[in-house]
Design a protein around this motif. Structure first.
Motif, PDB file in Angstrom:
ATOM      1  N   ILE B  95       0.843  -1.202   0.000  1.00 35.65           N
ATOM      2  CA  ILE B  95       0.000   0.000   0.000  1.00 35.65           C
ATOM      3  C   ILE B  95       0.875   1.248   0.000  1.00 35.65           C
ATOM      4  N   GLY B  96       0.842   2.008  -1.092  1.00 34.56           N
ATOM      5  CA  GLY B  96       1.602   3.251  -1.177  1.00 34.56           C
ATOM      6  C   GLY B  96       3.080   3.046  -0.957  1.00 34.56           C
ATOM      7  N   GLY B  97       3.785   4.138  -0.752  1.00 35.02           N
ATOM      8  CA  GLY B  97       5.200   4.068  -0.395  1.00 35.02           C
ATOM      9  C   GLY B  97       5.342   4.116   1.112  1.00 35.02           C
ATOM     10  N   TRP B  98       6.587   4.222   1.546  1.00 34.30           N
ATOM     11  CA  TRP B  98       6.870   4.244   2.984  1.00 34.30           C
ATOM     12  C   TRP B  98       6.100   5.379   3.671  1.00 34.30           C
ATOM     13  N   GLN B  99       6.091   6.552   3.032  1.00 33.82           N
ATOM     14  CA  GLN B  99       5.441   7.708   3.637  1.00 33.82           C
ATOM     15  C   GLN B  99       3.954   7.446   3.883  1.00 33.82           C
ATOM     16  N   ILE B 100       3.322   6.779   2.933  1.00 33.77           N
ATOM     17  CA  ILE B 100       1.895   6.495   3.066  1.00 33.77           C
ATOM     18  C   ILE B 100       1.686   5.419   4.131  1.00 33.77           C
ATOM     19  N   GLN B 101       2.521   4.397   4.110  1.00 39.16           N
ATOM     20  CA  GLN B 101       2.379   3.316   5.095  1.00 39.16           C
ATOM     21  C   GLN B 101       2.571   3.824   6.523  1.00 39.16           C
ATOM     22  N   ASN B 102       3.330   4.901   6.662  1.00 33.79           N
ATOM     23  CA  ASN B 102       3.526   5.480   7.991  1.00 33.79           C
ATOM     24  C   ASN B 102       2.285   6.198   8.505  1.00 33.79           C
TER      25      ASN B 102
END
Lengths: 725, 279, 156
Positions: B95-102
């Motif tokens: 799901i998304g990149g790291w920023q989104i997963q955070n």
């Protein structure tokens, strides 16, 4: 000094890392007003009325500008005068700018723009090459006797190759800031070509008598997308500044940038090729069709480059190439890295693969037989010089990637593949050429100028309108001048590309900057050095002493096309380009048999750049362009339905992420061009030429599916696989 | 002008949600994207990110109990999720990149109710139950009956999703997840499928297949499940399940893919799942 | 309007904003120009900042959720002299071209190296998958991050 061929880092790198580089959206102050654009809601029709009363009533401060407010003619001059500043009467494409709004804040400008109502009478748009009929530009090449050669040929092989819209996706969207102060209209913005905008503003604002000044802000990527389009957004910002009396910044967000700006021309290229039994080309009969969108803008020169490169880097005695640009009701398609050559060479390379397949020879051999050698004659009648390295880049790449062995292994593995879901490996090769600099007589007419001036302290400054929007032009210029003057690159200053400070070096396009403008600077620097004379002291001391004794020290040079290098635009005969770059890509992919998802694994590239002034930056150009080319082949797509781009945000308008990107192994080949003092050739565009056909060839090697069009998405591959006869 | 509330207890949050204009927010990774597109502003928002009741993953009497406020980064790293809910851990990583997963939360993925939500087929395959909290107290609802139509859920006015409860799969349960996205990372699904099953005496039992991006809501592939139940997971069963799955869905053409491709890829994914089942 | 206190690159700032205003706009208005808008929907990662040590897209954070939080932008990650391992690796390898994605890449890469001081190429690719770059083809960025990791390891 030996600074050419080394890789000092770019001087703006630290500011870019920290965020202090000064892009146009960083320059707006608290008092700067914001602009917004009102766009048409239909792809074709007539503007009946524009009513801004509601916007003015809701926010009395707002300023609204329509075509009626223009001080002069409603036209942005490019090649022909058909591109309006604002839609006036006729609507030629969806989201065509029809009115502009300025307000103290961005939110208020947008709110006001939403309240401007535009009454339209829609009519039926012309969309797609099949429906198009109006010809915006055409050209043709005739070399030898194609009809006789085809009639006598052992094999005649036909193919049609198509490519769709491609969006630039520069990470910084378009933006311009404008103000009028003391009779001077100043525009600062994200752009490639300050003098293009200068000339556009001179035309639009002629009756006002304003002095025009254009400056480049730090620019976050261009790829051609900031070549001609800034003429429009720059004129818009200027109109708002003029009408409102405020400094105005006009910034597109990503959605507006995608729906409102240029794209790569969709193309359909058809080939009819006569070949002998061993695969030697006997005749090429080629047609190139480009979808120009609604206005002529740069299409004639895009077509010209597409047509000249359409045969691919191959010797052939009988060549006929017909090219046309057709008008459709979409935003004008425009400059995009490669400028038509990627589209036409996609056709040439897929056709070469088809020829090889039909004759039962491998793709490497087919190219080896036909690749240009020095002394060969191109379809325009140009005799290729000694730096013709098609074979060298081909052999280098094939060897480094162990192409042939792996291609053959995959060909047999495909036949015996197990139904285990394991990804299928594929490898493909493509060869391409790319002319450096303006086509034909372009550079002669342009008469580009650049110079060096030395300040009282003896520091040399580069005077050029060439812009750096990521390539590293500045440090490359510093290196060239440093070498000629005998100083360090960091001792050379760069004047900003500001039309009040620097001469017109021509646009930063067409792979011309290092070769053409770099050569001008080299000449200017040599001239300065000649005047100052050599001596034991550092250059700076000698120059300062010279200035103290003799006054200002400045040299300006102008491009002169060597005698004999002529090109006849009516017959398309002569020297099409002063130099050619040569590139070979080997692309390795894996394809998931369950989903037909393509994963590029590795791309091996050898590219003849003539001479690499800064090898790290040079390779960086090739790497970035290669990924754009590979992604264009299988991933990047802008679908257009009823004139509307469906992929109108980054969630749907996809470019590769780190996880999509293959390993890139770039080898620089240096066969200096005899055309200039430095031996350099263009590098900006050529990496766009070979990546896509090599990717399609790799997919074919992996799956047996021979895609002739890009993008070869899983959906298209499925159709090809299941609908194959 | 928005009024933003940052309650620190579920009770306070539920009281604040009694305001009919209040919108619950967590990671905001869907909300602010939608706001950008629509220009919408909110009168009141209730931030769920400080509610202890929505946090953490725990094991509770044979159930893995996930807080609705768990981010995908937390789920990816959580030892209970990794050891028992491998398909959810896989989904979280896509799901998304790291920023989104955070930032993005499991609860948000559920309540946002996109038919392409990547975690949602997993919840179908693993038979998740949702715990909802409202002024009347809490209630439980099977995830399967939560998504009622395109972006329409069973959530009542003022109600909040609190926990997601998933029966701990037995040691013989086999699970799989596959997202067929638009690219390798940061992608929206063209097709997304999750499956769980157990093997008893060589035959498949408790087969559950969830799939997304094929219908207005994530769907169970009941025909394919039926074909597989009681079968030995051999090549023939895999082919039959693929055919059944393709026949039971009615996907659409959209900007991301075509109905034809979705149906074809779905069948292949199901087929490959079945062929990969090992006791 | 409501009042929000943020710590940006170690500096305390106080702003009067609508609570749903994007952290991106608040930071840019406060002068943090290394927080760049590329898409406004969390796709490109140009506005990546650390929010309590976690990389996030500032375009998708309403300012009220950052109230009291520590925010680190590229200017807090890359020292002004460019002496740190990441800056010098990015410059030496040629990981910077147009620069529009660069501050976001610097922030994400910094967070990766803090979490995993010796990442392999795949770990770097994974971490940076939320940061789009259109210029480099990523090759030199990946090499720069790996080089920075090695340099930091050698320095420690």
């Amino acid at each position: 000094m030996g600074v050419i061929g080394t890789s000092p880092p770019r001087s703006d790198g630290l500011d870019k890392l920290r965020g202090t580089a000064g892009y146009v959206d960083d320059l707006a102050g608290e008092d700067t007003w914001h602009g917004a654009t009102v766009r048409t809601s239909v792809a074709c029709g007539t503007v009946l009325a524009i009513d801004a009363a509601a916007a003015r009533a809701a926010d009395p401060d707002v300023v609204v500008v329509t075509a009626a407010d223009l001080p002069g003619p409603n036209v942005l001059p490019v090649i022909q005068n058909d591109w309006p500043v604002l839609a006036d009467g006729t609507i030629e494409h969806l989201n065509q700018p029809v009115a502009l709004v300025a307000a103290p804040t961005r939110a208020r400008a947008r709110a006001a723009a939403d309240l401007v109502s535009v009454e339209v009478e829609p009519s039926e748009p012309v969309l797609g090459l099949d429906a198009a009929h109006e010809v915006l530009a055409s050209c043709s090449i005739d070399h030898g006797d194609v009809d006789v050669a085809i009639a006598d040929a052992e094999h005649v092989i036909e193919g049609t190759f198509e490519s769709g819209l491609q969006e630039h996706v520069y990470i910084e969207t378009q933006g311009m800031l404008a103000r009028v102060e003391g009779g001077v209209l100043t525009v600062v913005g994200s752009l490639q070509c300050p003098y293009y905008l200068q000339h556009a503003l001179e035309a639009v604002f002629a009756p006002t008598g304003f002095e025009i000044r254009v400056t480049q802000a730090t620019t976050g990527g261009g790829f051609g997308g900031k070549e001609e389009f800034p003429d429009q957004i720059g004129a818009h910002a200027a109109l708002l500044a003029w009408k409102s009396g405020h400094e105005v910044v006009l910034l597109y967000d990503r959605h507006e940038d995608i729906i409102g700006t240029t794209k790569r021309h969709p193309a359909r290229v058809t080939h009819r090729t006569a070949v002998s039994g061993d695969g030697t080309l006997i005749a090429q009969d080629i047609e190139v069709l480009l979808d120009g969108g609604a206005f002529v803008t740069l299409s004639p020169v895009v077509l010209s480059r597409a047509v000249i490169h359409a045969g691919g880097p191959y010797r052939c005695r009988n060549v006929r190439i017909r090219g046309r640009v057709l008008k459709t009701n979409t935003p004008p398609n425009g400059a995009f890295r490669g400028f038509g050559a990627p589209q036409s060479q996609l056709g040439a390379e897929r056709q070469m693969d088809q020829i090889a397949r039909r004759l039962g020879i491998d793709p490497l051999t087919a190219r080896r037989i036909n690749a240009y050698r020095d002394g060969d004659v191109t379809p325009t009648g140009q005799v290729l010089d000694a730096s013709t390295s098609a074979l060298e880049v081909l052999e280098t790449t094939a060897r480094r990637a162990d192409f042939l062995t792996r291609w053959k292994t995959n060909e047999s593995a495909r036949v015996d593949a197990l139904d285990d879901g394991a990804p299928r490996d594929g490898i493909g090769i493509a060869l391409a050429w790319h002319g450096s600099g303006f086509t034909g007589d372009g550079e002669r007419r342009l008469r580009a100028r650049a110079g060096i001036e030395v300040d009282d302290g003896g520091r040399p400054w580069v005077l050029s309108a060439s812009t750096d929007f990521g390539q590293g032009t500045e440090v490359v210029f510093q290196q060239i001048v440093a070498e000629a003057l005998g100083v360090f690159p960091e001792d050379v200053g760069i004047r900003p590309p500001d039309t009040h400070l620097v001469p017109d070096s021509g646009p930063t396009v067409a792979s011309r900057t290092v070769m053409i403008v770099g050569s001008l600077l080299h000449r200017a620097a040599r001239e300065i050095r000649g005047r100052v004379g050599d001596g034991p002291e550092p250059f700076q001391e000698r120059a300062a002493a010279w200035i103290a004794a003799n006054g200002p020290l400045k040299a300006e040079t102008m491009h002169q096309t060597p005698p004999g290098a002529t090109f006849d635009e009516s017959t398309y005969r002569g020297v099409a380009y002063p130099a050619y770059g040569w590139i070979c890509d080997v692309v390795e992919v894996s394809v998931d048999p369950d989903t037909l998802l393509v994963t590029p694994r590795k791309v091996t590239v050898a590219c003849d750049v003539g001479r690499a002034v800064n090898p790290a930056l040079c390779a960086g150009q090739i790497e970035g362009g290669t990924l754009q080319a590979v992604a264009w082949a299988y991933l990047e797509e802008v679908k257009c339905e009823n004139g509307r781009y469906l992929n109108d945000r980054l969630q749907t308008c996809l470019i590769p992420t780190t996880r999509d990107a293959p390993e890139l192994d770039v080898r620089l080949v240096e066969n200096p061009s005899p055309a200039g003092p430095l031996g350099t050739k263009g590098v900006g565009e050529i990496p766009m030429d070979a990546g896509a056909p090599a990717t399609l060839a790799a997919i074919e090697n992996a799956t047996g599916i021979a895609a002739s069009s890009v993008p070869a998405t899983p959906e298209r591959l499925l159709e090809l696989m299941e609908d194959a006869p | 002008m928005t009024v933003a509330h940052r309650p620190t207890s579920l009770g306070d949050a539920i009281r604040l949600m009694a305001d009919p204009v209040a919108v619950a927010v967590a990671g905001c990774t869907d909300l602010l994207v939608a706001d950008l597109a629509t220009g919408r502003r909110h009168a009141a928002v209730v931030d769920l990110s400080r509610l202890p009741e929505l946090k953490g993953v725990r094991e509770d009497g044979g159930v893995i109990d996930l807080g609705a406020g768990c981010t995908f980064t937390e789920l990816r790293r959580d030892p209970l999720v990794r050891s028992h809910l491998s398909s959810l851990a896989e989904a979280a990583a896509t799901i998304g990149g790291w920023q989104i997963q955070n930032r993005a939360t499991l609860g948000g993925n559920i309540v946002n109710a996109s038919p392409a939500g990547d975690a949602l087929p997993v919840l179908l395959a693993l038979d998740a139950t949702l715990v909802l909290g409202g002024t009347q107290g809490t209630r439980e609802i099977a995830y399967e009956s939560f998504h009622q139509d395109y972006r329409k859920t069973a959530l009542r006015q003022g109600e909040l999703l609190v926990r997601i409860r998933i029966p701990r799969p037995s040691s013989t349960t086999w699970q799989a997840f596959r997202k067929v996205g638009t690219r390798e990372a940061q992608a929206i699904s063209k097709v997304v499928v999750a499956m769980s099953a157990s093997l008893a005496d060589g035959a498949l039992r408790d087969v559950r297949i969830g799939a997304g991006s094929l219908a207005p809501t994530p769907v169970r592939l009941r025909a394919a499940e039926g074909v597989l139940t009681g079968r030995v997971p051999d090549a023939a069963a895999a082919d039959d399940a693929a055919s059944a799955a393709r026949a039971e869905v009615r996907p659409l053409d959209d900007v991301r893919s075509t109905a034809r491709y979705r149906r074809w890829a779905l069948g292949n994914v199901v087929r490959r799942f079945v062929r990969g089942i090992r006791a | 309007m409501s009042r929000h206190a943020l710590i940006v690159d170690g500096r305390r700032i106080l702003v009067e904003r609508d609570p749903m205003d994007r952290l991106l706009d608040v930071l840019r208005d406060a002068g943090a120009k290394g927080v760049r808008e590329g898409c406004g929907e969390g796709e490109c990662g140009s506005c990546t900042v650390l929010l309590d040590d976690q990389p996030v897209c500032a375009c998708l954070v309403p300012v009220f959720q950052a109230d009291g939080a520590s925010i680190v932008t590229s200017a807090g990650v890359i020292d002004a002299a460019g002496q740190d391992a990441l800056a010098s690796a990015m410059l030496t390898e040629g990981g910077v071209q147009c620069g529009a994605c660069t501050p976001g890449i610097a922030v994400t890469a910094h967070a990766l190296l803090a979490k995993d001081p010796a990442p392999d190429r795949d770990a770097v690719r994974d971490a940076l998958a939320g940061n789009l770059c259109r210029c480099t083809g990523y090759e030199r960025i990946l090499r720069a991050v790996l080089r920075a990791a090695t340099a930091k390891e050698e320095a420690s």
